[in-house]
Design a protein around this motif. Structure first.
Motif, PDB file in Angstrom:
ATOM      1  N   THR A 150       0.811  -1.221   0.000  1.00 49.36           N
ATOM      2  CA  THR A 150       0.000   0.000   0.000  1.00 49.36           C
ATOM      3  C   THR A 150       0.848   1.276   0.000  1.00 49.36           C
ATOM      4  OG1 THR A 150      -0.143  -0.054   2.418  1.00 49.36           O
ATOM      5  CG2 THR A 150      -1.909  -1.140   1.174  1.00 49.36           C
ATOM      6  N   LEU A 151       2.106   1.173   0.441  1.00 48.35           N
ATOM      7  CA  LEU A 151       2.992   2.343   0.449  1.00 48.35           C
ATOM      8  C   LEU A 151       3.817   2.371  -0.832  1.00 48.35           C
ATOM      9  CD1 LEU A 151       4.269   2.315   4.156  1.00 48.35           C
ATOM     10  CD2 LEU A 151       2.380   3.636   3.182  1.00 48.35           C
ATOM     11  N   GLY A 152       3.140   2.393  -1.950  1.00 50.28           N
ATOM     12  CA  GLY A 152       3.821   2.345  -3.242  1.00 50.28           C
ATOM     13  C   GLY A 152       3.939   3.677  -3.936  1.00 50.28           C
ATOM     14  N   SER A 153       3.414   4.745  -3.323  1.00 46.93           N
ATOM     15  CA  SER A 153       3.499   6.067  -3.940  1.00 46.93           C
ATOM     16  C   SER A 153       4.936   6.581  -3.857  1.00 46.93           C
ATOM     17  CB  SER A 153       2.556   7.043  -3.231  1.00 46.93           C
ATOM     18  OG  SER A 153       3.003   7.304  -1.920  1.00 46.93           O
ATOM     19  N   PRO A 154       5.333   7.505  -4.762  1.00 52.02           N
ATOM     20  CA  PRO A 154       6.701   8.045  -4.735  1.00 52.02           C
ATOM     21  C   PRO A 154       7.098   8.610  -3.379  1.00 52.02           C
ATOM     22  CG  PRO A 154       5.603   8.705  -6.750  1.00 52.02           C
ATOM     23  CD  PRO A 154       4.567   8.026  -5.906  1.00 52.02           C
ATOM     24  N   MET A 155       6.136   9.206  -2.664  1.00 53.37           N
ATOM     25  CA  MET A 155       6.423   9.803  -1.358  1.00 53.37           C
ATOM     26  C   MET A 155       7.045   8.768  -0.412  1.00 53.37           C
ATOM     27  SD  MET A 155       6.416  12.181   0.830  1.00 53.37           S
ATOM     28  CE  MET A 155       6.533  12.295   2.596  1.00 53.37           C
ATOM     29  N   TYR A 156       6.550   7.535  -0.467  1.00 54.01           N
ATOM     30  CA  TYR A 156       7.027   6.492   0.427  1.00 54.01           C
ATOM     31  C   TYR A 156       8.092   5.625  -0.232  1.00 54.01           C
ATOM     32  CZ  TYR A 156       2.902   7.795   3.087  1.00 54.01           C
ATOM     33  OH  TYR A 156       1.960   8.510   3.789  1.00 54.01           O
ATOM     34  N   PHE A 157       7.763   5.066  -1.405  1.00 53.85           N
ATOM     35  CA  PHE A 157       8.616   4.064  -2.042  1.00 53.85           C
ATOM     36  C   PHE A 157       9.972   4.637  -2.437  1.00 53.85           C
ATOM     37  CE2 PHE A 157      10.031   1.250  -5.489  1.00 53.85           C
ATOM     38  CZ  PHE A 157       9.939   0.033  -4.837  1.00 53.85           C
ATOM     39  N   PHE A 158      10.025   5.913  -2.768  1.00 49.05           N
ATOM     40  CA  PHE A 158      11.292   6.519  -3.158  1.00 49.05           C
ATOM     41  C   PHE A 158      11.847   7.427  -2.070  1.00 49.05           C
ATOM     42  CE2 PHE A 158       9.650   5.410  -7.351  1.00 49.05           C
ATOM     43  CZ  PHE A 158      10.770   4.834  -7.935  1.00 49.05           C
ATOM     44  N   PHE A 159      11.088   8.466  -1.703  1.00 54.77           N
ATOM     45  CA  PHE A 159      11.658   9.551  -0.927  1.00 54.77           C
ATOM     46  C   PHE A 159      11.785   9.231   0.562  1.00 54.77           C
ATOM     47  CE2 PHE A 159       9.479  11.864  -4.552  1.00 54.77           C
ATOM     48  CZ  PHE A 159      10.610  11.778  -5.353  1.00 54.77           C
ATOM     49  N   LEU A 160      10.745   8.728   1.209  1.00 52.10           N
ATOM     50  CA  LEU A 160      10.858   8.376   2.620  1.00 52.10           C
ATOM     51  C   LEU A 160      11.808   7.190   2.799  1.00 52.10           C
ATOM     52  CD1 LEU A 160      10.056   8.872   5.505  1.00 52.10           C
ATOM     53  CD2 LEU A 160       7.999   7.488   5.165  1.00 52.10           C
ATOM     54  N   PHE A 161      11.803   6.274   1.841  1.00 54.70           N
ATOM     55  CA  PHE A 161      12.726   5.138   1.856  1.00 54.70           C
ATOM     56  C   PHE A 161      14.174   5.631   1.854  1.00 54.70           C
ATOM     57  CE2 PHE A 161      15.474   2.152  -0.355  1.00 54.70           C
ATOM     58  CZ  PHE A 161      15.195   0.948   0.273  1.00 54.70           C
ATOM     59  N   TYR A 162      14.485   6.535   0.930  1.00 56.70           N
ATOM     60  CA  TYR A 162      15.857   7.043   0.829  1.00 56.70           C
ATOM     61  C   TYR A 162      16.210   7.979   1.977  1.00 56.70           C
ATOM     62  CZ  TYR A 162      17.092   4.915  -3.594  1.00 56.70           C
ATOM     63  OH  TYR A 162      17.418   4.007  -4.564  1.00 56.70           O
ATOM     64  N   LEU A 163      15.230   8.707   2.508  1.00 55.04           N
ATOM     65  CA  LEU A 163      15.496   9.550   3.667  1.00 55.04           C
ATOM     66  C   LEU A 163      15.923   8.688   4.850  1.00 55.04           C
ATOM     67  CD1 LEU A 163      15.429  12.425   4.904  1.00 55.04           C
ATOM     68  CD2 LEU A 163      13.080  11.940   5.627  1.00 55.04           C
ATOM     69  N   SER A 164      15.237   7.577   5.075  1.00 51.90           N
ATOM     70  CA  SER A 164      15.593   6.665   6.171  1.00 51.90           C
ATOM     71  C   SER A 164      16.951   6.021   5.925  1.00 51.90           C
ATOM     72  CB  SER A 164      14.513   5.584   6.322  1.00 51.90           C
ATOM     73  OG  SER A 164      13.274   6.151   6.675  1.00 51.90           O
ATOM     74  N   LEU A 165      17.220   5.643   4.676  1.00 51.82           N
ATOM     75  CA  LEU A 165      18.512   5.039   4.336  1.00 51.82           C
ATOM     76  C   LEU A 165      19.642   6.032   4.564  1.00 51.82           C
ATOM     77  CD1 LEU A 165      20.184   2.731   3.067  1.00 51.82           C
ATOM     78  CD2 LEU A 165      19.683   3.737   0.825  1.00 51.82           C
ATOM     79  N   VAL A 166      19.453   7.265   4.099  1.00 50.76           N
ATOM     80  CA  VAL A 166      20.482   8.296   4.248  1.00 50.76           C
ATOM     81  C   VAL A 166      20.663   8.673   5.713  1.00 50.76           C
ATOM     82  CG1 VAL A 166      21.042  10.701   3.732  1.00 50.76           C
ATOM     83  CG2 VAL A 166      20.196   9.212   1.920  1.00 50.76           C
ATOM     84  N   ASP A 167      19.577   8.758   6.476  1.00 43.46           N
ATOM     85  CA  ASP A 167      19.680   9.052   7.910  1.00 43.46           C
ATOM     86  C   ASP A 167      20.556   8.018   8.619  1.00 43.46           C
ATOM     87  OD1 ASP A 167      18.358  11.439   8.360  1.00 43.46           O
ATOM     88  OD2 ASP A 167      16.397  10.504   8.542  1.00 43.46           O
ATOM     89  N   THR A 168      20.372   6.750   8.269  1.00 40.78           N
ATOM     90  CA  THR A 168      21.166   5.680   8.866  1.00 40.78           C
ATOM     91  C   THR A 168      22.647   5.853   8.535  1.00 40.78           C
ATOM     92  OG1 THR A 168      19.285   4.147   8.656  1.00 40.78           O
ATOM     93  CG2 THR A 168      21.451   3.176   9.049  1.00 40.78           C
ATOM     94  N   CYS A 169      22.932   6.123   7.264  1.00 37.96           N
ATOM     95  CA  CYS A 169      24.325   6.301   6.826  1.00 37.96           C
ATOM     96  C   CYS A 169      24.927   7.578   7.398  1.00 37.96           C
ATOM     97  CB  CYS A 169      24.381   6.333   5.299  1.00 37.96           C
ATOM     98  SG  CYS A 169      23.863   4.803   4.493  1.00 37.96           S
ATOM     99  N   PHE A 170      24.132   8.647   7.455  1.00 40.16           N
ATOM    100  CA  PHE A 170      24.597   9.938   7.965  1.00 40.16           C
ATOM    101  C   PHE A 170      25.005   9.819   9.434  1.00 40.16           C
ATOM    102  CE2 PHE A 170      23.418  14.510   9.154  1.00 40.16           C
ATOM    103  CZ  PHE A 170      24.619  15.022   8.669  1.00 40.16           C
TER     104      PHE A 170
END
Length: 311
Positions: A52-72
């Motif tokens: 259900t979270l397949g919109s760009p807001m979730y599937f791309f941007f929130l996904f990458y924000l969480s990934l980058v936060d972890t790496c940062f």
């Protein structure tokens, strides 16, 4: 890395020199870092396995924000945690340059992802009929790739400036990590031009992105007057969440990178909030204020628990 000076290592002074307080620093930031990694990984796994979270807001941007936060957070927190119990907090010249590169790579990527999330909000609220065309999968992939390229270029620029610094005196860095500002204060050369380039690079990136984001949300909020009460409520909730994240991230960023390399008593705490606090707070904001993400998490955990109980 090519080294143009006599310094082979730096000594990080950390957050405190008090041994009792260092143990507290270890415990507190170990918990913070663990919470950051687990919180962001939970969001990543939820988005990855949700249908259900397949919109760009979730599937791309929130996904990458969480990934980058972890790496940062990983670029600074582990060293802070380990150094809290170390007698000598030594970091080699090459390790210092690597940390600067990672810090600015993931920091810049976070800025670009936040800008892309604002673009997504604008398209969804102001251009709802054209949203599937404007923010289709191919466009989102291109935007993410461009964001990574921009972040890489920004980091390379920082490293080039760092490698031009000449160190011949003190090697004590009054921080818990390597960054351009504390290194500029140790340099044995005239840093006016380099500092100007640092401010025009990092400072301009933070400030201009923040201004663009604020203008975009003013436009978005102004356009909500034509929406229904229910639509306004949902859009306001989403925008408010994003604005909170933007202010928490860009406030310390602008404070650190838009001024000369002078020392203020609050510098360390601002740097801590910027590099460790924000990545910890982001998943809390996006889960506690986002009903859709919370509902999906409950369903996924319910399915997981149910399937495990049947085994």
């Amino acid at each position: 890395m090519k080294q143009n000076n006599s310094v082979t290592e730096f000594i990080l002074l950390g957050l405190t020199q008090d041994h009792k307080k260092q143990k507290m620093v270890f415990a507190i930031f170990f918990i913070f870092y663990l919470g950051t990694v687990l919180g962001n990984l939970l969001i990543i796994v939820t988005i990855k396995f949700s249908q259900t979270l397949g919109s760009p807001m979730y599937f791309f941007f929130l996904f990458y924000l969480s990934l980058v936060d972890t790496c940062f957070s990983t670029s600074t927190a582990p060293r802070l945690i380990v150094d809290a119990l170390s007698a000598k907090k030594i970091i080699s010249y090459n390790e210092c340059m690597t940390q600067i590169f990672a810090l600015h790579l993931f920091g810049a990527m976070e800025i670009f992802v936040l800008v892309l999330m604002a673009v997504d909000h604008y398209a969804a609220i102001c251009k709802p009929l054209h949203y599937p065309i404007i923010m289709n999968r191919q466009v989102c992939i291109i935007l993410i790739v461009l964001a990574w390229i921009g972040s890489f270029i920004h980091s390379i620029a920082q490293i080039i400036l760092a490698l031009r610094l000449l160190f011949c005196g003190s090697n004590l860095i009054d921080r818990y990590c390597c960054d351009m500002q504390p290194l500029l204060k140790l340099a044995c050369i005239d840093i006016y031009v380099i500092n100007l380039l640092v401010v025009s690079n990092s400072g301009a990136l933070c400030t201009s992105s923040f201004v663009i984001l604020m203008i975009s949300y003013i436009v978005i909020l102004h356009s909500l007057r034509n929406h229904s009460a229910e639509g306004r409520k949902k859009a306001l909730s989403t925008c408010t969440t994003h604005i909170i994240v933007v202010v928490l991230f860009f406030g310390p960023c602008i404070f650190i990178y838009t001024r000369p390399p002078s020392t203020f008593s609050m510098d360390k705490m601002v740097a801590v909030f910027y590099t460790i606090g924000t990545p910890l707070v982001n998943p809390l904001i996006y889960t506690l204020r986002n009903a859709e993400v919370k509902n999906v998490m409950r369903k996924l955990w319910h399915v997981k628990i149910t399937s495990d109980s049947k085994k």
